[in-house]
Design a protein around this motif. Sequence first.
Motif, PDB file in Angstrom:
ATOM      1  N   ALA A   1      37.487  39.792   0.198  1.00  0.00           N
ATOM      2  CA  ALA A   1      37.869  39.470  -1.184  1.00  0.00           C
ATOM      3  C   ALA A   1      37.946  40.742  -2.024  1.00  0.00           C
ATOM      4  O   ALA A   1      38.838  40.904  -2.872  1.00  0.00           O
ATOM      5  N   LYS A   2      37.011  41.662  -1.774  1.00  0.00           N
ATOM      6  CA  LYS A   2      37.021  42.921  -2.523  1.00  0.00           C
ATOM      7  C   LYS A   2      38.225  43.777  -2.128  1.00  0.00           C
ATOM      8  O   LYS A   2      38.846  44.411  -2.966  1.00  0.00           O
ATOM      9  N   GLU A   3      38.544  43.760  -0.833  1.00  0.00           N
ATOM     10  CA  GLU A   3      39.630  44.644  -0.368  1.00  0.00           C
ATOM     11  C   GLU A   3      41.001  44.177  -0.836  1.00  0.00           C
ATOM     12  O   GLU A   3      41.875  45.003  -1.103  1.00  0.00           O
ATOM     13  N   VAL A   4      41.206  42.874  -0.935  1.00  0.00           N
ATOM     14  CA  VAL A   4      42.569  42.377  -1.214  1.00  0.00           C
ATOM     15  C   VAL A   4      42.750  41.851  -2.640  1.00  0.00           C
ATOM     16  O   VAL A   4      43.797  41.288  -2.956  1.00  0.00           O
ATOM     17  N   ALA A   5      41.737  42.066  -3.472  1.00  0.00           N
ATOM     18  CA  ALA A   5      41.815  41.513  -4.829  1.00  0.00           C
ATOM     19  C   ALA A   5      43.069  41.990  -5.566  1.00  0.00           C
ATOM     20  O   ALA A   5      43.713  41.219  -6.288  1.00  0.00           O
ATOM     21  N   LEU A   6      43.438  43.248  -5.384  1.00  0.00           N
ATOM     22  CA  LEU A   6      44.606  43.776  -6.113  1.00  0.00           C
ATOM     23  C   LEU A   6      45.927  43.428  -5.427  1.00  0.00           C
ATOM     24  O   LEU A   6      46.995  43.763  -5.926  1.00  0.00           O
ATOM     25  N   ASP A   7      45.849  42.765  -4.282  1.00  0.00           N
ATOM     26  CA  ASP A   7      47.063  42.256  -3.617  1.00  0.00           C
ATOM     27  C   ASP A   7      47.371  40.831  -4.055  1.00  0.00           C
ATOM     28  O   ASP A   7      48.226  40.162  -3.443  1.00  0.00           O
ATOM     29  N   ASN A   8      46.636  40.346  -5.044  1.00  0.00           N
ATOM     30  CA  ASN A   8      46.829  38.970  -5.522  1.00  0.00           C
ATOM     31  C   ASN A   8      46.517  37.949  -4.426  1.00  0.00           C
ATOM     32  O   ASN A   8      47.154  36.911  -4.328  1.00  0.00           O
ATOM     33  N   ILE A   9      45.543  38.311  -3.614  1.00  0.00           N
ATOM     34  CA  ILE A   9      45.079  37.391  -2.561  1.00  0.00           C
ATOM     35  C   ILE A   9      43.619  37.063  -2.863  1.00  0.00           C
ATOM     36  O   ILE A   9      42.808  37.978  -3.060  1.00  0.00           O
ATOM     37  N   THR A  10      43.294  35.773  -2.910  1.00  0.00           N
ATOM     38  CA  THR A  10      41.887  35.399  -3.035  1.00  0.00           C
ATOM     39  C   THR A  10      41.355  34.980  -1.672  1.00  0.00           C
ATOM     40  O   THR A  10      42.082  34.474  -0.826  1.00  0.00           O
ATOM     41  N   VAL A  11      40.068  35.223  -1.481  1.00  0.00           N
ATOM     42  CA  VAL A  11      39.397  34.865  -0.222  1.00  0.00           C
ATOM     43  C   VAL A  11      38.107  34.148  -0.574  1.00  0.00           C
ATOM     44  O   VAL A  11      37.224  34.718  -1.232  1.00  0.00           O
ATOM     45  N   ASN A  12      38.000  32.898  -0.173  1.00  0.00           N
ATOM     46  CA  ASN A  12      36.801  32.112  -0.460  1.00  0.00           C
ATOM     47  C   ASN A  12      36.381  31.347   0.784  1.00  0.00           C
ATOM     48  O   ASN A  12      37.167  31.177   1.721  1.00  0.00           O
ATOM     49  N   ALA A  13      35.142  30.896   0.772  1.00  0.00           N
ATOM     50  CA  ALA A  13      34.621  30.135   1.921  1.00  0.00           C
ATOM     51  C   ALA A  13      34.026  28.817   1.436  1.00  0.00           C
ATOM     52  O   ALA A  13      33.585  28.692   0.287  1.00  0.00           O
ATOM     53  N   ILE A  14      34.028  27.856   2.342  1.00  0.00           N
ATOM     54  CA  ILE A  14      33.469  26.532   2.050  1.00  0.00           C
ATOM     55  C   ILE A  14      32.324  26.261   3.025  1.00  0.00           C
ATOM     56  O   ILE A  14      32.440  26.548   4.227  1.00  0.00           O
ATOM     57  N   CYS A  15      31.243  25.717   2.508  1.00  0.00           N
ATOM     58  CA  CYS A  15      30.120  25.291   3.345  1.00  0.00           C
ATOM     59  C   CYS A  15      30.011  23.772   3.331  1.00  0.00           C
ATOM     60  O   CYS A  15      29.372  23.200   2.434  1.00  0.00           O
ATOM     61  N   PRO A  16      30.613  23.095   4.310  1.00  0.00           N
ATOM     62  CA  PRO A  16      30.393  21.651   4.389  1.00  0.00           C
ATOM     63  C   PRO A  16      28.938  21.385   4.791  1.00  0.00           C
ATOM     64  O   PRO A  16      28.313  22.191   5.481  1.00  0.00           O
ATOM     65  N   GLY A  17      28.442  20.234   4.369  1.00  0.00           N
ATOM     66  CA  GLY A  17      27.086  19.837   4.777  1.00  0.00           C
ATOM     67  C   GLY A  17      27.166  18.979   6.025  1.00  0.00           C
ATOM     68  O   GLY A  17      27.433  19.463   7.116  1.00  0.00           O
ATOM     69  N   ILE A  18      26.952  17.674   5.868  1.00  0.00           N
ATOM     70  CA  ILE A  18      27.027  16.740   7.002  1.00  0.00           C
ATOM     71  C   ILE A  18      28.278  15.888   6.800  1.00  0.00           C
ATOM     72  O   ILE A  18      28.330  15.014   5.938  1.00  0.00           O
TER      73      ILE A  18
END
Length: 270
Positions: free
Chosen positions: A170-187
């Motif tokens: 996310a830090k590396e591509v922030a200025l490329d207009n790319i977001t990077v996020n993660a999801i933590c499903p539970g059960i």
Amino acid sequence: MNRFEGKTVVVTGGNKGIGFAIAQRFASEGANLVIASVEAGVEEAAAKLRETGAKAVGVICDVTDRGAVAALYDRAEEEFGAVDISVQNAGIITIAKIDDLTEDQWDATMAVNTKGVFLCCQEAIRRMRKSGKGGRLINMASGQARDGFIYTPHYAASKFGVMGMTQSLAKEVALDNITVNAICPGIIKTDMWDYNDRVWGEMLGDFGPGELMESWVQNIPMKRAGEGKHVAALAAFIASDDADYITGQTINVDGGLIMSASHNPGGEDE
Ligand code: NDP
């Protein structure tokens, strides 16, 4: 809503479970879908999406294979144009006590859950940079990226790895207009949980089919397991314009199961 009209979305592990629910959600909002899995059944899953009026193709792709991953994104571009959203969802789990955990189990888990996310993110980022349109990367982590459960050190390590990778990218591509996020499903009720219920259930005590899952569900403040659609709703939000100032985040979808590292499934207080 047609928030994703004409957008090209890749979902790995998109033939079933959480991945298929994510594909359905994007398809229902106008996206063109490329779903990938290792089984031949992926094309049948794509056909189900097409029955709803969506444009969708299924591609057999082992996410641990760099060449196959490159071919997946090639196919997506050929079918629908530059990839806008890439969901790194493919994952595997095995459960073993530390004395029994094999190197093969360790390596396979890291290969699919962590290296697979790396290879897909790398390929997607290269192409998103080239297209100049930016994009959205969504990586599937787990409640086990917050709080490792008993008998799954390899799986927990692989998912903590996904969270770290998400922040770094996310830090590396922030200025490329790319977001990077993660999801933590539970059960979340899927084939994976059928396996978890059976194997953890045998290892943790005398649990019949469904009983371990039900006992863990009782630890969830909302007292119900999640469904793929709950994870899909968050993926759609993260990919939407409304989330264009959100990056590097790892977000739980778990009915409140994990609010800190204090809950303790399988521990003495269960
Ligand atoms: P499923 O077991 O139902 O589906 C897993 C998917 O990953 C399948 O589509 C499978 O394809 C695919 N896959 C496995 N190995 C590979 C590979 N080498 N290359 C490409 N695809 C592969 O799992 P879920 O839907 O439950 O899980 C989806 C994601 O969510 C995983 O990353 C999992 O770790 C995570 N998760 C799930 C939770 C849950 O409660 N269900 C909780 C927390 C996280 P195929 O069918 O062809 O084998």
